[in-house]
Design a protein around this motif. Structure first.
Motif, PDB file in Angstrom:
ATOM      1  N   TYR A 149       0.852  -1.205   0.000  1.00 52.17           N
ATOM      2  CA  TYR A 149       0.000   0.000   0.000  1.00 52.17           C
ATOM      3  C   TYR A 149       0.880   1.245   0.000  1.00 52.17           C
ATOM      4  CZ  TYR A 149      -3.982   2.933   1.574  1.00 52.17           C
ATOM      5  OH  TYR A 149      -4.980   3.878   1.702  1.00 52.17           O
ATOM      6  N   GLY A 150       0.638   2.126  -0.989  1.00 45.33           N
ATOM      7  CA  GLY A 150       1.491   3.303  -1.104  1.00 45.33           C
ATOM      8  C   GLY A 150       0.848   4.410  -1.909  1.00 45.33           C
ATOM      9  N   VAL A 204       0.190  15.757   0.109  1.00 49.56           N
ATOM     10  CA  VAL A 204       0.189  15.106   1.420  1.00 49.56           C
ATOM     11  C   VAL A 204       0.532  13.627   1.271  1.00 49.56           C
ATOM     12  CG1 VAL A 204      -1.288  14.365   3.338  1.00 49.56           C
ATOM     13  CG2 VAL A 204      -1.389  16.730   2.521  1.00 49.56           C
ATOM     14  N   VAL A 205      -0.138  12.950   0.330  1.00 51.16           N
ATOM     15  CA  VAL A 205       0.088  11.518   0.128  1.00 51.16           C
ATOM     16  C   VAL A 205       1.546  11.241  -0.240  1.00 51.16           C
ATOM     17  CG1 VAL A 205      -0.495   9.535  -1.337  1.00 51.16           C
ATOM     18  CG2 VAL A 205      -2.313  11.031  -0.487  1.00 51.16           C
ATOM     19  N   LYS A 206       2.072  11.996  -1.192  1.00 53.68           N
ATOM     20  CA  LYS A 206       3.456  11.772  -1.621  1.00 53.68           C
ATOM     21  C   LYS A 206       4.454  12.106  -0.514  1.00 53.68           C
ATOM     22  CE  LYS A 206       2.552  12.468  -6.549  1.00 53.68           C
ATOM     23  NZ  LYS A 206       2.793  13.299  -7.755  1.00 53.68           N
ATOM     24  N   THR A 207       4.181  13.167   0.231  1.00 54.53           N
ATOM     25  CA  THR A 207       5.100  13.593   1.289  1.00 54.53           C
ATOM     26  C   THR A 207       5.229  12.534   2.378  1.00 54.53           C
ATOM     27  OG1 THR A 207       4.661  15.942   0.917  1.00 54.53           O
ATOM     28  CG2 THR A 207       5.532  15.331   3.075  1.00 54.53           C
ATOM     29  N   VAL A 208       4.108  12.026   2.854  1.00 58.24           N
ATOM     30  CA  VAL A 208       4.176  11.081   3.981  1.00 58.24           C
ATOM     31  C   VAL A 208       4.665   9.701   3.538  1.00 58.24           C
ATOM     32  CG1 VAL A 208       2.480  12.324   5.335  1.00 58.24           C
ATOM     33  CG2 VAL A 208       1.702  10.477   3.842  1.00 58.24           C
ATOM     34  N   PHE A 209       4.345   9.289   2.334  1.00 62.01           N
ATOM     35  CA  PHE A 209       4.828   7.977   1.884  1.00 62.01           C
ATOM     36  C   PHE A 209       6.316   8.008   1.530  1.00 62.01           C
ATOM     37  CE2 PHE A 209       0.389   6.463   1.319  1.00 62.01           C
ATOM     38  CZ  PHE A 209       0.546   5.234   1.951  1.00 62.01           C
ATOM     39  N   ASN A 210       6.851   9.182   1.264  1.00 58.80           N
ATOM     40  CA  ASN A 210       8.293   9.276   1.034  1.00 58.80           C
ATOM     41  C   ASN A 210       9.075   9.029   2.319  1.00 58.80           C
ATOM     42  OD1 ASN A 210       8.228   9.678  -1.713  1.00 58.80           O
ATOM     43  ND2 ASN A 210       8.089  11.899  -1.562  1.00 58.80           N
ATOM     44  N   GLN A 211       8.370   9.056   3.450  1.00 56.33           N
ATOM     45  CA  GLN A 211       8.967   8.664   4.733  1.00 56.33           C
ATOM     46  C   GLN A 211       8.002   7.699   5.425  1.00 56.33           C
ATOM     47  OE1 GLN A 211      11.077  11.753   7.099  1.00 56.33           O
ATOM     48  NE2 GLN A 211      10.214  13.213   5.653  1.00 56.33           N
ATOM     49  N   SER A 219       6.741  13.165   9.379  1.00 55.33           N
ATOM     50  CA  SER A 219       6.828  13.340   7.923  1.00 55.33           C
ATOM     51  C   SER A 219       6.092  14.585   7.430  1.00 55.33           C
ATOM     52  CB  SER A 219       6.282  12.095   7.215  1.00 55.33           C
ATOM     53  OG  SER A 219       4.975  11.779   7.656  1.00 55.33           O
ATOM     54  N   LEU A 220       5.034  14.997   8.128  1.00 60.60           N
ATOM     55  CA  LEU A 220       4.267  16.166   7.679  1.00 60.60           C
ATOM     56  C   LEU A 220       5.010  17.481   7.864  1.00 60.60           C
ATOM     57  CD1 LEU A 220       0.620  15.360   8.865  1.00 60.60           C
ATOM     58  CD2 LEU A 220       1.399  15.634   6.503  1.00 60.60           C
ATOM     59  N   LYS A 221       6.042  17.478   8.668  1.00 53.65           N
ATOM     60  CA  LYS A 221       6.762  18.734   8.942  1.00 53.65           C
ATOM     61  C   LYS A 221       7.340  19.359   7.684  1.00 53.65           C
ATOM     62  CE  LYS A 221       7.702  17.877  13.815  1.00 53.65           C
ATOM     63  NZ  LYS A 221       8.691  17.585  14.871  1.00 53.65           N
ATOM     64  N   GLN A 222       7.608  18.524   6.668  1.00 45.69           N
ATOM     65  CA  GLN A 222       8.139  19.058   5.407  1.00 45.69           C
ATOM     66  C   GLN A 222       7.174  20.049   4.758  1.00 45.69           C
ATOM     67  OE1 GLN A 222       9.878  16.097   2.651  1.00 45.69           O
ATOM     68  NE2 GLN A 222       9.434  14.623   4.259  1.00 45.69           N
ATOM     69  N   LEU A 223       5.872  19.842   4.981  1.00 47.26           N
ATOM     70  CA  LEU A 223       4.868  20.717   4.359  1.00 47.26           C
ATOM     71  C   LEU A 223       4.798  22.082   5.031  1.00 47.26           C
ATOM     72  CD1 LEU A 223       1.912  18.210   3.833  1.00 47.26           C
ATOM     73  CD2 LEU A 223       3.434  19.142   2.083  1.00 47.26           C
ATOM     74  N   PHE A 224       5.408  22.198   6.214  1.00 41.32           N
ATOM     75  CA  PHE A 224       5.296  23.443   6.980  1.00 41.32           C
ATOM     76  C   PHE A 224       6.652  24.124   7.174  1.00 41.32           C
ATOM     77  CE2 PHE A 224       1.773  20.702   8.348  1.00 41.32           C
ATOM     78  CZ  PHE A 224       0.704  21.548   8.100  1.00 41.32           C
ATOM     79  N   ALA A 225       7.572  23.851   6.266  1.00 43.98           N
ATOM     80  CA  ALA A 225       8.913  24.435   6.389  1.00 43.98           C
ATOM     81  C   ALA A 225       8.831  25.955   6.480  1.00 43.98           C
ATOM     82  CB  ALA A 225       9.763  24.026   5.193  1.00 43.98           C
ATOM     83  N   GLY A 226       9.385  26.503   7.568  1.00 40.13           N
ATOM     84  CA  GLY A 226       9.403  27.958   7.748  1.00 40.13           C
ATOM     85  C   GLY A 226       8.093  28.545   8.232  1.00 40.13           C
ATOM     86  N   ARG A 227       7.121  27.710   8.546  1.00 39.97           N
ATOM     87  CA  ARG A 227       5.816  28.203   9.004  1.00 39.97           C
ATOM     88  C   ARG A 227       5.597  27.871  10.472  1.00 39.97           C
ATOM     89  NH1 ARG A 227       1.302  28.868   5.334  1.00 39.97           N
ATOM     90  NH2 ARG A 227       1.959  28.826   3.159  1.00 39.97           N
ATOM     91  N   GLU A 228       4.855  28.725  11.114  1.00 40.50           N
ATOM     92  CA  GLU A 228       4.421  28.447  12.483  1.00 40.50           C
ATOM     93  C   GLU A 228       3.247  27.475  12.437  1.00 40.50           C
ATOM     94  OE1 GLU A 228       5.390  29.440  15.580  1.00 40.50           O
ATOM     95  OE2 GLU A 228       7.198  30.286  14.692  1.00 40.50           O
ATOM     96  N   VAL A 229       3.286  26.473  13.292  1.00 36.46           N
ATOM     97  CA  VAL A 229       2.209  25.495  13.354  1.00 36.46           C
ATOM     98  C   VAL A 229       1.545  25.599  14.729  1.00 36.46           C
ATOM     99  CG1 VAL A 229       1.629  23.040  13.211  1.00 36.46           C
ATOM    100  CG2 VAL A 229       3.465  23.971  11.791  1.00 36.46           C
ATOM    101  N   SER A 230       0.217  25.554  14.746  1.00 36.50           N
ATOM    102  CA  SER A 230      -0.492  25.674  16.021  1.00 36.50           C
ATOM    103  C   SER A 230      -0.084  24.536  16.958  1.00 36.50           C
ATOM    104  CB  SER A 230      -2.007  25.660  15.803  1.00 36.50           C
ATOM    105  OG  SER A 230      -2.388  24.490  15.114  1.00 36.50           O
ATOM    106  N   PRO A 231       0.014  24.819  18.246  1.00 31.68           N
ATOM    107  CA  PRO A 231       0.544  23.856  19.213  1.00 31.68           C
ATOM    108  C   PRO A 231      -0.185  22.517  19.232  1.00 31.68           C
ATOM    109  CG  PRO A 231       0.300  26.025  20.202  1.00 31.68           C
ATOM    110  CD  PRO A 231      -0.350  26.095  18.872  1.00 31.68           C
ATOM    111  N   THR A 240       0.070  10.006  15.278  1.00 32.42           N
ATOM    112  CA  THR A 240       0.925   8.908  15.753  1.00 32.42           C
ATOM    113  C   THR A 240       0.865   7.709  14.820  1.00 32.42           C
ATOM    114  OG1 THR A 240      -0.848   7.985  17.113  1.00 32.42           O
ATOM    115  CG2 THR A 240       0.619   9.609  18.153  1.00 32.42           C
ATOM    116  N   ARG A 241       0.109   7.833  13.745  1.00 38.95           N
ATOM    117  CA  ARG A 241      -0.019   6.721  12.794  1.00 38.95           C
ATOM    118  C   ARG A 241       0.965   6.872  11.638  1.00 38.95           C
ATOM    119  NH1 ARG A 241      -6.327   6.549  11.563  1.00 38.95           N
ATOM    120  NH2 ARG A 241      -5.837   4.491  10.669  1.00 38.95           N
ATOM    121  N   ARG A 242       1.157   5.767  10.909  1.00 40.91           N
ATOM    122  CA  ARG A 242       2.022   5.779   9.735  1.00 40.91           C
ATOM    123  C   ARG A 242       1.147   5.744   8.478  1.00 40.91           C
ATOM    124  NH1 ARG A 242       4.745   3.383  13.818  1.00 40.91           N
ATOM    125  NH2 ARG A 242       6.944   4.006  14.053  1.00 40.91           N
ATOM    126  N   PRO A 243       1.680   6.216   7.354  1.00 36.65           N
ATOM    127  CA  PRO A 243       0.822   6.407   6.174  1.00 36.65           C
ATOM    128  C   PRO A 243       0.102   5.153   5.686  1.00 36.65           C
ATOM    129  CG  PRO A 243       3.151   6.706   5.624  1.00 36.65           C
ATOM    130  CD  PRO A 243       3.053   6.713   7.099  1.00 36.65           C
TER     131      PRO A 243
END
Length: 264
Positions: A149-150, A204-211, A219-231, A240-243
């Motif tokens: 599954y990928g 999103v799908v490609k980003t998380v499956f690449n890790q 893995s989602l942190k790549q989508l928020f590079a340089g951005r503030e993320v709500s706590p 806590t799940r994997r793709p």
């Protein structure tokens, strides 16, 4: 004219078993009456059975030697042999904007690209069948929770119902490939709107499956590079799940969570 020589650079493995060729041709019967576009006909082993069906048909072949062979051996098809690169074609022009069935004994090295192009033209292609490398077919048909599954599984199953029809051994080809093949059929499901931003869904799908071995909160942190993320964003249970554990519907939900955070 002599037989066409299989070319390694084009990933050509010519099917020589006529009974399998007929079985593949018959997979298009699930979508009756629609025109058929065959990709990579080679010397026409599949073409001859598709031509027996009472519907319009065209073939697209990038190999000039194969095009010459087809013109000589299939004169009835001559006006419908397109000597082009399928990946570069404008598919809206093939049957004047009409929907069609896509089929073929697809070259292994570009099969994924063929299916991504199918997805880009999903409203034009309600049915796609054909033969590909078994490993790719298993990925496309795989359910969540499996190693296979990928990316392809999620992106295709979002829009198509995928059937793994049967496995094909190596010895029915010239030259024999090093892997087994499989015949699949994809039929458009009833989804007309994913319920999220489609381009972001792909990201999103490609980003998380690449890790794929990492939890989503990593893995989602790549989508928020340089951005503030709500706590509380990374504190949600899904993080806590994997793709490979997420269904298509859960990826839609995840995309909407990411979109809200990105102010999409």
């Amino acid at each position: 004219m002599k037989l066409v020589r299989p070319k390694k650079n084009l990933g050509q493995h010519f099917l020589i078993d006529l009974s399998i060729a007929k079985r593949i041709a018959d997979t298009v019967d699930a979508c009756p009456e629609m025109p058929v576009l065959e990709v990579g006909p080679g010397m026409g082993v599949l073409t001859q059975y598709l031509m027996e069906k009472p519907r319009p048909m065209k073939v697209v072949e990038i190999d000039t030697e194969s095009v010459e062979y087809l013109n000589e051996h299939f004169p009835r098809l001559r006006e419908n042999i397109l000597g082009e690169d399928f990946l570069r074609m404008d598919l809206t022009k093939v049957f004047d904007g009409k929907q069609f069935v896509l089929t073929g004994n697809y070259p292994y090295d570009i099969s994924s690209q063929i299916f991504f192009k199918m997805l880009d033209n999903k409203d034009l292609i309600p049915c796609c069948t054909g033969m590909i490398q078994r490993e790719v077919a298993q990925r496309m048909a795989s359910a969540p929770g499996n190693k296979a599954y990928g990316i392809l599984s999620v992106l295709i199953q979002a829009w198509y119902d995928v059937e793994y029809l049967f496995t094909v051994d190596e010895n029915v080809f010239n030259p024999p490939p090093k892997v087994k093949s499989a015949v699949i059929r994809m039929t458009r499901n009833e989804v007309t709107d994913l319920g999220c931003d489609e381009q972001l869904f792909k990201r999103v799908v490609k980003t998380v499956f690449n890790q794929r071995r990492k939890m989503l909160r990593v893995s989602l942190k790549q989508l928020f590079a340089g951005r503030e993320v709500s706590p509380d964003f990374y504190q949600q249970d899904v993080m806590t799940r994997r793709p490979e554990q997420l269904s298509v519907a859960e990826f839609v939900d995840l995309t909407n969570l990411v979109a809200a955070e990105l102010n999409f």
